[in-house]
Each structure stands twice: as C-alpha cells, then as structure tokens.
Design a protein around this motif. Structure first.
Motif, mmCIF file in Angstrom:
data_model
loop_
_atom_site.group_PDB
_atom_site.id
_atom_site.type_symbol
_atom_site.label_atom_id
_atom_site.label_comp_id
_atom_site.label_asym_id
_atom_site.label_seq_id
_atom_site.Cartn_x
_atom_site.Cartn_y
_atom_site.Cartn_z
ATOM 1 N N PRO A 159 0.672 -1.150 0.214
ATOM 2 C CA PRO A 159 0.120 0.000 -0.037
ATOM 3 C C PRO A 159 0.772 1.378 -0.123
ATOM 4 O O PRO A 159 2.221 1.278 0.563
ATOM 5 C CB PRO A 159 -0.909 -0.036 1.453
ATOM 6 C CG PRO A 159 -0.696 -1.623 1.511
ATOM 7 C CD PRO A 159 0.477 -2.095 1.120
ATOM 8 N N PRO A 160 0.368 2.209 -0.400
ATOM 9 C CA PRO A 160 1.081 3.714 -0.215
ATOM 10 C C PRO A 160 1.399 3.817 0.862
ATOM 11 O O PRO A 160 0.734 3.729 1.797
ATOM 12 C CB PRO A 160 0.058 4.739 -1.111
ATOM 13 C CG PRO A 160 -0.981 3.827 -1.877
ATOM 14 C CD PRO A 160 -0.923 2.542 -1.097
ATOM 15 N N ARG A 161 2.812 4.694 1.023
ATOM 16 C CA ARG A 161 3.111 4.755 2.222
ATOM 17 C C ARG A 161 2.494 5.968 3.168
ATOM 18 O O ARG A 161 2.373 5.920 4.327
ATOM 19 C CB ARG A 161 4.874 5.387 2.235
ATOM 20 C CG ARG A 161 5.766 4.337 1.764
ATOM 21 C CD ARG A 161 7.046 4.914 1.412
ATOM 22 N NE ARG A 161 7.500 5.447 2.835
ATOM 23 C CZ ARG A 161 8.374 4.905 3.986
ATOM 24 N NH1 ARG A 161 8.582 3.681 3.473
ATOM 25 N NH2 ARG A 161 8.820 5.407 4.935
ATOM 26 N N TYR A 192 4.207 6.277 10.045
ATOM 27 C CA TYR A 192 5.831 5.920 10.270
ATOM 28 C C TYR A 192 6.242 6.642 11.565
ATOM 29 O O TYR A 192 6.020 7.800 11.784
ATOM 30 C CB TYR A 192 6.540 5.994 9.121
ATOM 31 C CG TYR A 192 6.210 5.092 8.005
ATOM 32 C CD1 TYR A 192 6.973 3.603 7.897
ATOM 33 C CD2 TYR A 192 5.002 5.055 7.134
ATOM 34 C CE1 TYR A 192 6.723 2.895 6.701
ATOM 35 C CE2 TYR A 192 4.712 4.105 6.152
ATOM 36 C CZ TYR A 192 5.332 3.318 5.990
ATOM 37 O OH TYR A 192 5.156 2.025 5.091
ATOM 38 N N VAL A 193 7.039 5.748 12.080
ATOM 39 C CA VAL A 193 8.073 6.610 13.118
ATOM 40 C C VAL A 193 8.733 7.281 12.643
ATOM 41 O O VAL A 193 9.530 7.363 11.705
ATOM 42 C CB VAL A 193 8.802 5.429 13.869
ATOM 43 C CG1 VAL A 193 9.927 5.995 14.966
ATOM 44 C CG2 VAL A 193 7.834 4.593 14.701
#
Length: 267
Positions: free
Chosen positions: A252-254, A259-260
């Motif tokens: 899947p797209p980021r 995200y950390v």
C-alpha cells in the motif's frame, strides 16, 4: 586503588570467556528442554553485590519461554496470610524450564529479619522449615543451585555512590538500600546464621566473591555449568526454503500508514 584496578579481569578476556560460557548456557537450556528437566537457580547477597548483572548475563541469550527470571515484589496483604513459601511455589519450573530467582524465599532470613519486617517466631520457623522445603524440591527432581554474592563494605559503598550519580542506574537505589549500610553487622550475623541452618548437603550454598563483577559473573556461570550433568542436544535440521515467485502483491502507499519519525537521520 591502582592495585585494585590492576587486579580486575581485563575486559577483552572477560568478554571472550563470557561469550563461550553463554554458548554453553544455550546448550544447557536445550538439554533442559529436551530432557524435561527443572532447574532453579537462587541468587542472593547484599544490595549491590552484583546479582542483577549476573542474572542479566545468564539470561541474555536464553529463550524466555524456557528460562525466566522471578523477581517478586513485596507480598500483598493476602500473601502475608499464606504459608510463607506459598507464593514462591507457583513460580517453580515445570518440565523443560529454568527459573532464576532474583532474591527468593531467603528474603525472610535477610531483609525481613535484618530490618525487623518479620517476628522472631516467623524467622525461627523459616530456619526450621527451609531445609525441609528444599529437600522436598530436590526429592521431587528439581535441580536446585544457590549462590550467595559476597561484597565488601567498601565496594558496596562505592557502588551505591555510583548509582546515586548515574541517572540510568539511580532507580536501583531505594531508601532501604541506603539504610542497609547502617545495618552491615546485623546483616552479616543474619547471613552467617542463615548459612548454618540452610547449607544442607542436598542444596548447599556456593559463595561468589563479587568485588570484581567480571570475575564473579564468569565464576558463577562456570560453576553452574560444571555442576549440572547436561549434554549437547543435536539441533533439528533446518533448511531455508526458496522464496516463491511473486503473484502480483503490491505494498500500500506509504501515506496510508503512520511511520515512526527518522530520528537517526538527525544524528
């Protein structure tokens, strides 16, 4: 002080031997698991005697599902009304397990007795029942090893001072730890009496000189390994399978996931 530092085991020698001994501990673990053995290791001694650091090195490469650390907090109100040994019994190992007691039922002979947290009658009852309790464990097939870490008063004082100054280790110090300094001789007498009553042939005490932490860790681990008749258990044959050909999966797209932040990039 220079002579004392010179007598300490060199770090490279220590790290090389520690790795060798830890490799043997893994072999011991696999033997315990394969044979369905039950191993209990009791770590006792004064505050800052090096018990925690040694336990950390013993358990460092072991499987936490096989080897666990039992460090019990102070008893609850309900536990205070139970038979003294009762709350420790539930932490004993089943087949194929190792339990490392970071302090144990010997709290009654040490801290509780030295600080007046138990009555004289409770203390005397402990001294009578403890050898019986431990003989029962050994007769039931439990491998029991007991280690007393011995530290000098000057070395303990220095370790307390370093803990006070180190924000990473200050949590190790409690008001009770500091109060124990003023009870040094009382603790010494309590330890001597404890050894007289509980150093039995079925479960003897082994004293570890621990002014040099590196030597203490190596000596304790080496002794434990030499005292258990384990053998190397051949590991199962494992083969890394080939990764199958992709069937068209797409990640899947980021921006759809959180995200950390990359803190490391700012260093």
């Amino acid at each position: 002080m220079a002579g004392k530092d010179a007598a300490k085991l060199p770090r490279k020698t220590y790290e090389r031997e520690l790795l060798r001994l830890q490799t043997e501990l893994v072999r011991l673990q696999e033997w315990v698991r394969a044979e369905g053995a039950r191993l209990v290791v009791v770590f006792e001694g004064r505050d800052a005697a090096g018990k925690g650091g040694t336990i950390k090195r013993v358990a460092e490469h072991l499987n936490p599902r096989v080897a666990r650390i039992a460090a019990l907090p102070k008893p609850t109100e309900r536990e205070r009304t139970q038979w003294y040994f009762q709350r420790y019994v539930e932490h004993l190992p089943a087949a194929g397990e190792i339990v490392l007691f970071d302090r144990s039922w010997y709290n009654r002979a040490g801290v509780e007795h030295g600080m007046g947290f138990c009555t004289k009658e409770e203390y005397q009852l402990f001294l009578r029942q403890c050898p019986i309790f431990e003989r029962m464990l050994v007769e039931a097939g439990i491998v029991l090893r007991k280690y007393w870490f011995s530290v000098s008063d000057t070395e303990q004082q220095e370790r307390f001072r370093k803990r006070l100054e180190d924000p990473l280790r200050r949590w190790k110090l409690s008001p009770m730890d500091l109060e124990s300094i003023t009870h040094w001789e009382a603790y010494s007498r309590a330890k001597d009496e404890m050894l007289v009553h509980t150093d039995i042939s079925e479960a003897p005490w082994f004293v570890v000189e621990s002014d040099d932490k590196r030597r203490a860790r190596l000596n304790m681990i080496a002794h434990l390994l030499s005292s258990v008749p384990y053998r190397e258990v051949p590991p199962p044959v494992l083969e890394l399978p080939e990764r199958p050909t992709s069937t068209g999966y797409e990640r899947p797209p980021r921006d759809l996931q959180t995200y950390v932040p990359d803190h490391a990039a700012s260093l």
